[in-house]
Design an enzyme around this catalytic site. Sequence first.
Site, PDB file in Angstrom:
ATOM      1  N   ASP A 245       1.025  -1.428  -0.081  1.00 51.77           N
ATOM      2  CA  ASP A 245       0.028  -0.274   0.250  1.00 51.77           C
ATOM      3  C   ASP A 245       1.110   0.986  -0.190  1.00 51.77           C
ATOM      4  OD1 ASP A 245      -2.732   1.513   0.645  1.00 51.77           O
ATOM      5  OD2 ASP A 245      -1.650   1.956   2.509  1.00 51.77           O
TER       6      ASP A 245
ATOM      7  N   ASP B 275      -0.492   4.780   0.647  1.00 47.87           N
ATOM      8  CA  ASP B 275      -0.418   5.709   2.043  1.00 47.87           C
ATOM      9  C   ASP B 275      -0.501   5.318   2.991  1.00 47.87           C
ATOM     10  OD1 ASP B 275      -1.092   8.402   0.391  1.00 47.87           O
ATOM     11  OD2 ASP B 275      -2.969   7.472  -0.136  1.00 47.87           O
TER      12      ASP B 275
ATOM     13  N   ASP C 252      -1.388  -0.389   6.277  1.00 47.04           N
ATOM     14  CA  ASP C 252      -2.024   0.163   7.168  1.00 47.04           C
ATOM     15  C   ASP C 252      -3.425   0.167   7.784  1.00 47.04           C
ATOM     16  OD1 ASP C 252      -2.384   2.145   4.742  1.00 47.04           O
ATOM     17  OD2 ASP C 252      -2.667   3.131   6.372  1.00 47.04           O
TER      18      ASP C 252
END
Length: 227
Positions: free
Chosen positions: A7, A9, A178
């Site tokens: 991922d 961001d 996250d």
Amino acid sequence: MQYAIFDLDNTILDFDRAEAANLAAVFQHHGVTDIRRAENEYQAYNETVWQQIEQGADRDSLLDQRFQVFLGTLGITVDGPAVQQEYDQLLAHSYQVIPGAHELLRTLTNAGLTLLVGTNGIKHTQLSRLAGAHMTPYFDHIFISESIGYAKPNPHFFNAIHDQYPDMNATNTVMIGDSLRSDIAGAATVQLPSIWYNPQHVHNDTTIAPTYTVDNFKQLQKLLLTA
């Protein structure tokens, strides 16, 4: 371990810092007086927008209207798509990197792992941020929800990655991110192991169970190179 799907961001790019600076600029430009309060209220509203997108709602229409809807609650009338474009342009030139990310990606690449990006977002924005952060060369391929037509956690997002790398399987591939709701739950839908990057030590009060949890890049590197 052969493939690591990252991922972007708040996993390797510092989205929180970028978002705070760009929201402040947009809100100030459009006459918001209490910017700190507006940022907090926007965060709660934007969370519901992305929940809808992740559940399959039309991404473009929701994003084009989110500033119009939110600023409307503050009594400010704007052209939604125009403000969204303004925000996108600012974000596309926000290159904040989580400290240590370059060293992590360089080490993993030198160790022979194939690194991929798997991100929800707007194509030109994410590509611009990766290039501006000098991270593009680390990745063999960049998969973005706008291009694929599905957002994490939809299994079609991950199936698109598998189509490009048909030898991927549950023993040689891992998803790192996250977000429990999109990254970790998404990996589970296609029976891939996952690593929850959780530097803030957020309590997991969901039924979503990551395969592994780390809170720093040293732990992540060790896990990837020894798994």
